[in-house]
Design a protein around this motif. Structure first.
Motif: not given
Length: 200
Positions: A44-51
């Protein structure tokens, strides 16, 4: 920006180094087992931009697979070269038979390292984006908003009670106007007293 960093004792901005990037990835990439299975892992990678998160996670998986594949191929080719060299200098039949068996095994290993197929791990499911944002937490955000609202409401009620304790306006707007008029007149009175004392 540099003055802001110096004023608050912060280090000036610099391009991220490999160590800072590694620390960021360790904090935002989570590898966890799927259920009770030890052979299946979920990344799992969490980042503001989903793309960007989706493309970046795919890139990380592809690069990791390519690196492991290249390392395994290099190790296999070195072992094949070593076994072929030993066969050239060995005359004992039993030893040659063992070397030939090992060489055949390494040749098969090199053949299985196919560029078109996953090598390090089989990707059961391609990277996907969750339907709802995982951050910020709406429940936590609502709880904080309610708490702040209660604190601000209590503070405003105390201020109103101190500045205008004896007024009984017909509406909230009239109450606020009376409070503003009282505050303005008090401010002028204090300012006038101060000016008089300064002049004397």
């Amino acid at each position: 920006m540099r003055l802001f960093s110096l004023a608050f004792g912060l280090d000036p901005w610099e391009p991220p180094s490999a160590q800072r990037l590694g620390d960021y990835l360790l904090a935002h990439i989570v590898v966890a087992p799927v259920g009770t299975s030890a052979s299946m892992q979920q990344i799992t990678f969490t980042f503001p931009s989903s793309r960007f998160a989706q493309s970046f996670l795919k890139r990380v998986l592809d690069d990791a697979d390519d690196d492991i594949r290249a390392e395994a191929l290099d190790r296999s080719e070195k072992q094949i070269a070593y076994l072929r060299n030993e066969l050239k200098t060995t005359q004992e039949l039993d030893y040659r038979a063992a070397l030939i068996a090992l060489l055949s095994q390494q040749e098969m290993t090199r053949m299985t390292i196919n560029k078109g197929l996953p090598y390090a791990a089989t990707r059961v499911q391609p990277p996907y984006v969750s339907d709802l944002p995982t951050s910020p937490n709406p429940i936590l955000l609502l709880a904080v908003a309610v708490f702040v609202g209660v604190v601000v409401g209590i503070f405003i009620a105390l201020v109103l009670a101190v500045w205008a304790p004896h007024t009984e306006p017909k509406s909230i707007s009239q109450y606020l106007r009376s409070l503003w008029a009282r505050w303005f007149s008090t401010s002028r009175h204090i300012s006038g007293e101060h000016s008089t004392r300064y002049g004397s």
